[in-house]
Design an enzyme around this catalytic site. Structure first.
Site, PDB file in Angstrom:
ATOM      1  N   ASP A 146     -10.034   3.723   4.820  1.00  0.00           N
ATOM      2  CA  ASP A 146     -10.459   2.321   4.680  1.00  0.00           C
ATOM      3  C   ASP A 146     -11.984   2.211   4.636  1.00  0.00           C
ATOM      4  OD1 ASP A 146      -8.572   0.375   4.213  1.00  0.00           O
ATOM      5  OD2 ASP A 146      -8.007   0.145   6.318  1.00  0.00           O
ATOM      6  N   LYS A 190       0.839  -1.206   0.000  1.00  0.00           N
ATOM      7  CA  LYS A 190       0.000   0.000   0.000  1.00  0.00           C
ATOM      8  C   LYS A 190       0.872   1.254   0.000  1.00  0.00           C
ATOM      9  CE  LYS A 190      -3.780  -2.346   2.371  1.00  0.00           C
ATOM     10  NZ  LYS A 190      -4.454  -2.620   3.636  1.00  0.00           N
ATOM     11  N   GLN A 238      -3.876  -1.288   9.943  1.00  0.00           N
ATOM     12  CA  GLN A 238      -3.912  -2.622   9.336  1.00  0.00           C
ATOM     13  C   GLN A 238      -4.518  -3.639  10.305  1.00  0.00           C
ATOM     14  OE1 GLN A 238      -3.071  -3.391   6.093  1.00  0.00           O
ATOM     15  NE2 GLN A 238      -3.784  -5.439   6.525  1.00  0.00           N
TER      16      GLN A 238
END
Ligand code: NAD
Length: 291
Positions: free
Chosen positions: A119, A52, A96
């Site tokens: 997200d 990412k 994460q």
């Protein structure tokens, strides 16, 4: 049969984003800055975060990788979240998952400033998505919708079965496909582990989205001629012939299902790369949500 090429589509999206970043730079504006927080040393999570961060650098974003040791307390993770919320340099950030067991995931996700929630997991983002308001849409569902859009896959009035009801894939996917949008306007059935007549449901569907995490679960007898099949699953299965020792398997038995399909995503190279592109799209979007 058309293969929905997520790799090529993701590349096109990244190139479009790079052009936008170039325009921001040319007009003297700040480029988007993404931060990624990782707690602990889970191998797969490290790989995802590194990918990412690299993607962001490739399109010209600033990126910050924050690694906290496995034993970091929940309070210290929350302090890190607060610091990111208050840092005007950071436009968006991700935490994460999974987090180590001693940390309450929901508490951490709730602490994220919704304006930086790239997200799209915060209840404010999910709620806005359900209402059809402009917001961050979680990466995998957004990536699938974008793939359907760019390939002009017909969805309006179609019967769709989504297999899997997770908060990050199945459920948001079922909502987006039911929205009065294009793509969208589907009649959606959300199937899960308690669903009784899955083979029959799938066989009657025009679109099947498989997001259950069981390798090659969807077989040819479950799919009708001319259907569209989206394979979200990624499972590592042992494979001695590979250098890594494993192969990535989707939830669909591709070789026997693909010949029946109008459209199908491969694994790898389908939904996975689109998920990565989606995070960058959300990070670019974060600039719009700044007040
Ligand atoms: P999850 O484990 O949270 O959810 C799985 C869902 O499948 C559950 O809702 C469960 O009810 C359902 N299910 C399980 N067995 C079933 C059965 N026999 N019949 C019907 N439903 C069943 O998983 P998730 O996080 O949604 O991920 C699903 C898969 O997608 C995994 O393989 C994951 O690795 C993959 N994934 C891929 C991407 C990507 O970018 N391609 C992103 C996220 C997840």
């Amino acid at each position: 049969m058309t293969i929905l090429d997520g790799k090529a589509t993701s590349k096109a999206i990244r190139e479009e984003i790079a052009v936008e970043v170039g325009k921001l730079k040319a007009s003297g504006k700040k480029v988007p800055h993404l931060a990624a927080v990782i707690v602990g040393s889970d191998g797969a999570s490290q790989t995802y975060v590194n990918a990412k961060v690299k993607d962001c650098r490739d399109v010209g974003f600033e990126s910050t990788h924050i690694e906290l040791p496995e034993e970091t307390s929940e309070e210290d993770v929350l302090k890190q979240i607060e610091a990111l919320n208050n840092d005007p340099e950071i436009d968006g950030y991700i935490v994460q998952l999974p987090l180590p067991k001693h940390i309450d995931e929901q508490r951490v996700l709730l602490a994220i400033d919704p304006a930086k929630d790239v997200d799209g997991f915060h209840p404010a983002s999910v709620g806005k998505m359900v209402l059809g308001l402009d917001t961050f849409i979680s990466a995998t569902p957004w990536g699938i919708m974008e793939l359907l859009k760019r390939y002009n896959v017909p969805t309006s009035g179609k019967n769709c079965v989504v297999i899997g009801r997770s908060n990050i894939v199945g459920r948001p996917m079922s909502i987006l496909l039911s929205m009065p949008t294009e793509p969208g306007n589907c009649t959606v059935t959300l199937a899960h582990s308690r669903t009784k007549n899955l083979v029959e449901l799938c066989y009657n569907a025009d679109i099947v989205v498989a997001a259950l995490g069981r390798p090659e679960f969807v077989t040819a007898n479950m799919i009708k001629e001319g259907a569209t099949v989206i394979d979200v699953g990624i499972t590592r299965v042992k494979d001695e012939t590979k250098k890594s020792g494993f192969a990535l398997k989707g939830d669909v038995k591709f070789d026997e299902v693909a010949p029946k399909c109008a459209f199908i995503t491969p694994v790898p190279g389908g939904v996975g790369p689109m998920t990565r592109a989606a995070l960058m799209r959300n990070t670019l979007k974060a600039i719009d949500f700044k007040d």
